[in-house]
Design a protein around this motif. Sequence first.
Motif, short mmCIF file in Angstrom:
data_model
loop_
_atom_site.label_atom_id
_atom_site.label_comp_id
_atom_site.label_asym_id
_atom_site.label_seq_id
_atom_site.Cartn_x
_atom_site.Cartn_y
_atom_site.Cartn_z
N SER A 1 3.99 14.25 -12.17
CA SER A 1 3.83 15.33 -11.42
C SER A 1 2.19 15.54 -11.30
O SER A 1 1.53 16.00 -12.51
CB SER A 1 4.56 16.64 -12.03
N THR A 2 1.84 15.27 -10.27
CA THR A 2 0.17 15.29 -10.08
C THR A 2 -0.08 16.88 -9.29
O THR A 2 0.34 16.85 -8.00
CB THR A 2 -0.44 14.31 -9.32
N LYS A 3 -0.94 17.65 -9.94
CA LYS A 3 -1.49 18.87 -9.43
C LYS A 3 -2.87 18.86 -9.10
O LYS A 3 -3.44 18.39 -9.91
CB LYS A 3 -0.89 20.11 -10.25
N THR B 1 2.44 15.48 -16.65
CA THR B 1 1.81 16.38 -15.61
C THR B 1 0.35 16.10 -15.63
O THR B 1 -0.43 16.02 -16.55
CB THR B 1 1.91 17.75 -15.86
#
Length: 204
Positions: free
Chosen positions: A162-164, A195
């Motif tokens: 999950s890339t933010k 993440t």
Amino acid sequence: MPFRIFAAGEVLTAANVNDYLAEQAISTFASTGARGSAIASPSEGQFAYLQDTDQLSYYDGSAWVNAPGARPTLIAPQEKINTTASTATGTVTINSATDSVTYYTANAAANFTINLRGNGSLQMNDALATGESITSVFLNTNGTAAYYPTVVQVDGGTAGVSTKWQGGAAPSAGNASSIDAYSFTVIKTAGSAFTVLASQTQFK
């Protein structure tokens, strides 16, 4: 097992070797997996050296901990930078276990994929325990045509990743005639689950 000093002429028994010499030495292992296979029941205070990450670790009674401990004092630490006259295109692989910064000095030729891993023989999933993180920086040189990463991978894939991006949106362009610095903080949240906190900064 307490520390023991042997006397001259003392008979060295098998129990002494197993209980004292083995635990008073620093064992060397290829990886955390090799360490776990060799030391099924570690003793508190036991040390081990991991060759794949050049990391000294010790057993605190419940888990292996990377030395020097949870709260080391840092004084102007040096970081390793991998500078290469490579061109960003296709997949750019970042070896987080060996390089803090990866710098491509040639102009990028196309948009690219970032792949974050430990190194060629170490997956990020093995390098990090759940709850641990590591930060790597990629410096991408752009000419008059600007390119940027369109995909962020961990260990060669996007499953469980999950890339933010800082600011809430992934970049839609690079910056022409500049060096774009991309920072990636990989946080292991569970087995093969990560993440990634990412950002883009222009330097010109």
